[in-house]
Design a protein around this motif. Sequence first.
Motif, short mmCIF file in Angstrom:
data_model
loop_
_atom_site.label_atom_id
_atom_site.label_comp_id
_atom_site.label_asym_id
_atom_site.label_seq_id
_atom_site.Cartn_x
_atom_site.Cartn_y
_atom_site.Cartn_z
N ILE A 1 4.17 -2.49 -7.30
CA ILE A 1 4.39 -3.37 -6.15
C ILE A 1 4.86 -2.51 -4.99
O ILE A 1 5.81 -1.74 -5.12
CB ILE A 1 5.42 -4.46 -6.47
N GLU A 2 4.21 -2.64 -3.82
CA GLU A 2 4.50 -1.71 -2.72
C GLU A 2 5.48 -2.24 -1.70
O GLU A 2 5.76 -1.56 -0.72
CB GLU A 2 3.21 -1.29 -2.03
N VAL B 1 -6.08 -7.20 -7.92
CA VAL B 1 -5.44 -6.00 -8.47
C VAL B 1 -6.01 -5.72 -9.85
O VAL B 1 -6.59 -6.61 -10.49
CB VAL B 1 -3.91 -6.16 -8.56
N VAL B 2 -5.84 -4.47 -10.29
CA VAL B 2 -6.19 -4.09 -11.65
C VAL B 2 -4.94 -3.47 -12.28
O VAL B 2 -4.35 -2.54 -11.73
CB VAL B 2 -7.35 -3.07 -11.68
N TRP B 3 -4.53 -4.02 -13.42
CA TRP B 3 -3.36 -3.52 -14.12
C TRP B 3 -3.78 -2.43 -15.10
O TRP B 3 -4.78 -2.55 -15.81
CB TRP B 3 -2.66 -4.64 -14.88
N HIS B 4 -3.00 -1.35 -15.14
CA HIS B 4 -3.27 -0.24 -16.06
C HIS B 4 -1.94 0.37 -16.49
O HIS B 4 -1.15 0.78 -15.65
CB HIS B 4 -4.14 0.82 -15.38
N GLU B 5 -1.70 0.33 -17.79
CA GLU B 5 -0.47 0.89 -18.36
C GLU B 5 0.78 0.30 -17.70
O GLU B 5 1.73 1.01 -17.35
CB GLU B 5 -0.46 2.42 -18.26
N GLY B 6 0.76 -1.01 -17.51
CA GLY B 6 1.94 -1.71 -17.05
C GLY B 6 2.18 -1.72 -15.55
O GLY B 6 3.23 -2.19 -15.10
N ARG B 7 1.23 -1.22 -14.76
CA ARG B 7 1.39 -1.23 -13.32
C ARG B 7 0.03 -1.41 -12.65
O ARG B 7 -1.02 -1.19 -13.26
CB ARG B 7 2.05 0.06 -12.81
N THR B 8 0.05 -1.86 -11.41
CA THR B 8 -1.21 -2.01 -10.68
C THR B 8 -1.69 -0.62 -10.25
O THR B 8 -0.90 0.26 -9.96
CB THR B 8 -1.04 -2.89 -9.44
#
Length: 297
Positions: A167-168, A73-80
């Motif tokens: 998270i899905e 995963v890549v996190w960006h601005e607090g979410r994946t």
Amino acid sequence: MTVALAEAVTTLPRAPGLAYEPKFDGHRLVVVRTVEDVVLQARSGRIVTAAFPDLAAAARQLPAGTVLDGEVVVWHEGRTDFALVQRRAAATAARAAVLAQSLPASYAAFDVLELAGLDLRARPYERRRALLVDLLLPLGPPLQPVPMTTDPELAATWYETLPASGIEGLVVKRLDQPYPAGRRGWRKLRHTNVRDAAVVGYTGSPRRPVALVLVLPVGDETPLVSSPLTPALRAEVAAAVAQASGPGAVGAAGATVTAIGLGEVPFRPLDPPLTAEVRHASARHPPPEVLRLRTDL
């Protein structure tokens, strides 16, 4: 390495002996630490080590003879961010080194299949989970075990609150279960509307498809045009078209379909159709996003 799969469910399973993990929205990745080096394998079997040099470097801390299953995963601005993972996966080796600095990848490991050369797939999940945690916690990010609980109430709370972090959904496993390689032995409960669709054609050229023409398994069966394909998907679709039989293989054209924001556009039919996994918020807005071709079907 053939990975385990999950069967979709519509309600949260509740029974003794179940474990619940958050389902990360990324790319499936098997990490293989050999005596010589590290190999990163996508779910399809394709070797993607060059696309994730940061994860490969981190995995060199693992003992030789280790195989992990998990999600990059890549996190960006607090979410994946799934789009950023696709960008990383499609990068050339030269570009990957740059992206590793600006868009660092994380590895959410959910199973250990081999440790110190010992095949663990026949061991129960509960034992493999304990070994995974003992292995990765001392190392720290970017290699991390996914959270896990046996409490269905906590799992239900995760399901309701974690989508804000990208998270899905949840993956549900039996504590006594061996690793179900190649089988849908796990269960998954998703928030996102992800399903398989028939690929009845594509826009663009056979060598450079731009988008897919899809028939979703819900609605009025009116063909829809997907959002533009990523470079990696374009190459995969082009290869699949080249191998297909029927009119689509020779680039038959002449049909048109309505594309959101573009009106009527020409497309090339595929007969027989392919299958793709797509994500869409509603039947038409925004356009369906193609996640992958279902070459396993």
